[in-house]
Design a protein around this motif. Structure first.
Motif, short mmCIF file in Angstrom:
data_model
loop_
_atom_site.label_atom_id
_atom_site.label_comp_id
_atom_site.label_asym_id
_atom_site.label_seq_id
_atom_site.Cartn_x
_atom_site.Cartn_y
_atom_site.Cartn_z
N THR A 306 -4.27 -0.34 -41.62
CA THR A 306 -4.24 1.07 -41.26
C THR A 306 -4.65 1.84 -42.51
OG1 THR A 306 -2.47 0.75 -39.65
CG2 THR A 306 -2.84 3.00 -40.46
N ILE A 307 -5.86 2.36 -42.51
CA ILE A 307 -6.41 3.01 -43.71
C ILE A 307 -6.17 4.51 -43.60
CG2 ILE A 307 -8.50 3.38 -45.06
CD1 ILE A 307 -9.55 0.73 -43.79
N VAL A 308 -5.62 5.09 -44.64
CA VAL A 308 -5.24 6.51 -44.62
C VAL A 308 -5.83 7.22 -45.83
CG1 VAL A 308 -3.12 6.11 -43.31
CG2 VAL A 308 -3.07 6.02 -45.81
N ALA A 309 -6.10 8.52 -45.64
CA ALA A 309 -6.66 9.30 -46.75
C ALA A 309 -6.19 10.75 -46.74
CB ALA A 309 -8.19 9.25 -46.72
N SER A 310 -5.39 11.13 -45.73
CA SER A 310 -4.89 12.51 -45.65
C SER A 310 -3.40 12.47 -45.35
CB SER A 310 -5.62 13.28 -44.55
OG SER A 310 -5.27 12.76 -43.27
N GLU A 311 -2.72 13.57 -45.58
CA GLU A 311 -1.29 13.61 -45.31
C GLU A 311 -1.01 13.40 -43.83
OE1 GLU A 311 2.44 16.72 -45.81
OE2 GLU A 311 0.88 16.63 -47.37
N GLU A 312 -1.85 13.95 -42.98
CA GLU A 312 -1.67 13.78 -41.54
C GLU A 312 -1.75 12.31 -41.16
OE1 GLU A 312 -3.80 15.12 -37.32
OE2 GLU A 312 -4.48 15.97 -39.23
N GLU A 313 -2.74 11.59 -41.71
CA GLU A 313 -2.88 10.16 -41.40
C GLU A 313 -1.71 9.37 -41.95
OE1 GLU A 313 -7.78 9.81 -41.35
OE2 GLU A 313 -6.67 9.50 -43.23
N ARG A 314 -1.23 9.74 -43.12
CA ARG A 314 -0.08 9.03 -43.71
C ARG A 314 1.17 9.23 -42.87
NH1 ARG A 314 -2.29 11.94 -48.53
NH2 ARG A 314 -3.78 10.47 -49.44
N LEU A 315 1.43 10.47 -42.46
CA LEU A 315 2.62 10.75 -41.65
C LEU A 315 2.57 10.00 -40.33
CD1 LEU A 315 3.05 14.58 -42.32
CD2 LEU A 315 4.65 12.75 -42.97
N ARG A 316 1.38 9.96 -39.72
CA ARG A 316 1.23 9.27 -38.45
C ARG A 316 1.48 7.76 -38.62
NH1 ARG A 316 -3.06 11.80 -36.97
NH2 ARG A 316 -4.59 10.29 -37.71
N ALA A 317 0.99 7.19 -39.73
CA ALA A 317 1.18 5.76 -39.98
C ALA A 317 2.65 5.45 -40.24
CB ALA A 317 0.32 5.32 -41.16
N LEU A 318 3.32 6.29 -41.00
CA LEU A 318 4.73 6.05 -41.31
C LEU A 318 5.62 6.22 -40.09
CD1 LEU A 318 5.12 7.82 -44.79
CD2 LEU A 318 4.94 5.37 -44.34
N ALA A 319 5.18 7.04 -39.13
CA ALA A 319 6.00 7.32 -37.95
C ALA A 319 6.01 6.17 -36.95
CB ALA A 319 5.50 8.59 -37.27
N ARG A 320 5.07 5.25 -37.06
CA ARG A 320 5.02 4.14 -36.12
C ARG A 320 6.21 3.20 -36.34
NH1 ARG A 320 -1.24 3.15 -37.39
NH2 ARG A 320 -2.09 4.94 -36.28
N LYS A 321 6.64 2.57 -35.27
CA LYS A 321 7.78 1.68 -35.34
C LYS A 321 7.43 0.42 -36.14
CE LYS A 321 10.02 3.08 -31.03
NZ LYS A 321 10.53 2.62 -29.71
#
Length: 448
Positions: A306-321
């Motif tokens: 899961t590749i992230v580069a913005s705060e929105e993408e990071r928050l979405r990735a961390l929110a997954r179970k």
């Protein structure tokens, strides 16, 4: 006689810079910065600059390269001899160094024009690894891969009859990179020399500057990886996530590949800044060890990243179970993103931060490590536990011993560690019978 002057790098971790002088000529090995106090720089003597005939750069890391523009600011007009890959990496490191200085409210001692003034000469275009080639009359060099970073090399100089070996940052235990054994060659030529035992014909260096960053530590890479695996597994079993702050290039890609193999069920959240170096590494098979390319290709094709580069993408990735292994660039956690992850993991049980490299005094990572364990329970809103388990990208006691045997030298300077750690290693080596080994500090000189 020839003289070595420590402009930085011995008796400290950072600002690697070693001046060699013979009569009115000089050459320089590395010219780096130290990530403390907004940036510390080598003890450059301006009056020596007109004598510089060549500058050699072992690799792109900031503690070996970030003071190169100072040489051009002070009038150097020659070339920096390094690998092409290293030269290609440097613009990114200069940008990161500038961001670091600004974050510390410090001014760079040079301008963009001095960075642009750097001229490179590529080692690979002059000779292949482990072959001698001429730089200028009186100086020959050979180089080999050092296993520390793509493009990183060790160097041997044959200058006016003196033989000098510089290990750069060296490891034979990289998970992905190849390292060439540093052999300086044999005395004499022809069938007679070839028939004699190597112990009788091996060339002896007059000076060796040897990576000894881990001092007298006896651990192998296997021991360190076992510790990392245990620490990571404990967190995952408790349904927590692990944050791995890592450098943008080098150790980060090695640990990412390793973690993907050891923990195939864990989610992998990876900052985009770490992916470009991984793709670049996969495109450099000449710098890779056996099987490394296949391992990287398997990771890239796995669909697990899961590749992230913005705060929105990071928050979405961390929110997954589910638990995750999170890889963010900046091994000392100085960047806003690394600190953001640390704060996001606070207040929830079972998470952890695993630091795997050098931590400069006063860095965010060093302070987080010191405060860990004194803050109360994580569930009460305090930061997650922080551990420091080094992944080897340098040499410890057994590695230094091996290098002293394979690169015999009349004079050896131990480098890349604080003075107390270097003194401890020196004491062990002396007890074992090694002679001509030195623990020096910036500003000291040695005649050889």
């Amino acid at each position: 006689m020839m003289q070595l002057t420590i402009w930085g790098g011995a008796g400290e971790h950072g600002r690697s810079s070693y001046l060699l002088q013979y009569n009115e000529e000089a050459v320089l090995l590395d010219c780096g910065g130290k990530k403390e106090g907004g940036g510390q720089y080598p003890l450059i003597s301006r009056e020596v600059i007109p004598q510089l005939k060549a500058v050699f750069l072992s690799h792109a890391h900031e503690d070996h390269s970030m003071a190169l523009p100072l040489l051009y600011k002070h009038g150097y007009e020659g070339e920096v001899w390094t690998s092409r890959v290293t030269a290609q990496q440097l613009p990114g490191y200069f940008q990161a160094w500038g961001r670091y200085a600004r974050s510390q409210a410090a001014e760079l001692p040079y301008r963009d024009e001095h960075i642009a003034a750097i001229r490179y000469a590529y080692l690979e275009e002059r000779s292949i690894a482990d072959e001698w080639s001429s730089v200028f009359p009186g100086l020959r060099i050979k180089w080999g891969r050092s296993g520390h970073l793509p493009g990183a090399v060790w160097l041997a100089l044959d200058w006016h009859g003196k033989l000098v070996y510089f290990s750069g940052d060296y490891t034979a235990e990289s998970g992905l990179l190849a390292a060439d054994e540093p052999l300086l060659g044999v005395i004499g030529e022809g069938a007679d020399a070839a028939r004699r035992p190597i112990s009788e014909t091996m060339r002896i260096a007059d000076l060796a500057i040897v990576d000894a960053a881990y001092g007298a530590n006896p651990d192998s890479q296997a021991v360190r990886l076992a510790e990392l695996e245990r620490a990571t597994e404990e967190v995952l079993l408790a349904q927590g996530s692990v944050l791995y702050p890592v450098p943008t290039s080098g150790r980060g890609q090695e640990l990412l590949v390793w973690a993907s193999e050891r923990f195939p069920q864990a989610r992998l959240i990876v900052e985009r800044a770490l992916m470009e170096p991984l793709h670049q590494l996969a495109a450099l098979p000449e710098w890779l060890g056996g099987g490394a390319l296949a391992r990287m290709e398997a990771l890239l094709a796995s669909g697990r990243l899961t590749i992230v580069a913005s705060e929105e993408e990071r928050l979405r990735a961390l929110a997954r179970k589910g638990s995750a292994l999170i890889f963010t660039n900046d091994g000392m956690m100085q960047s806003e993103v690394a600190r953001w992850y640390h704060q996001q993991l606070s207040g929830a049980a079972h998470h952890a931060v695993l630091l795997t490299g050098h931590l400069a005094a006063g860095s965010y990572g060093e302070m987080a490590l010191r405060s860990s364990g004194r803050s109360g329970s994580v569930a009460s809103g305090f930061p997650p536990p922080v551990q420091h388990i080094r992944y080897k990208v340098h040499q410890g006691l057994p590695d230094v011993r091996q290098m002293l045997e394979r690169v015999p030298s009349r004079t050896t300077v131990l480098a890349h560690a604080v003075k107390s750690r270097t003194d401890g290693l020196l004491e062990v080596l002396k007890e074992e019978g090694y002679e001509g080994v030195y623990s020096l500090s910036p500003g000291e000189r040695l005649i050889f």
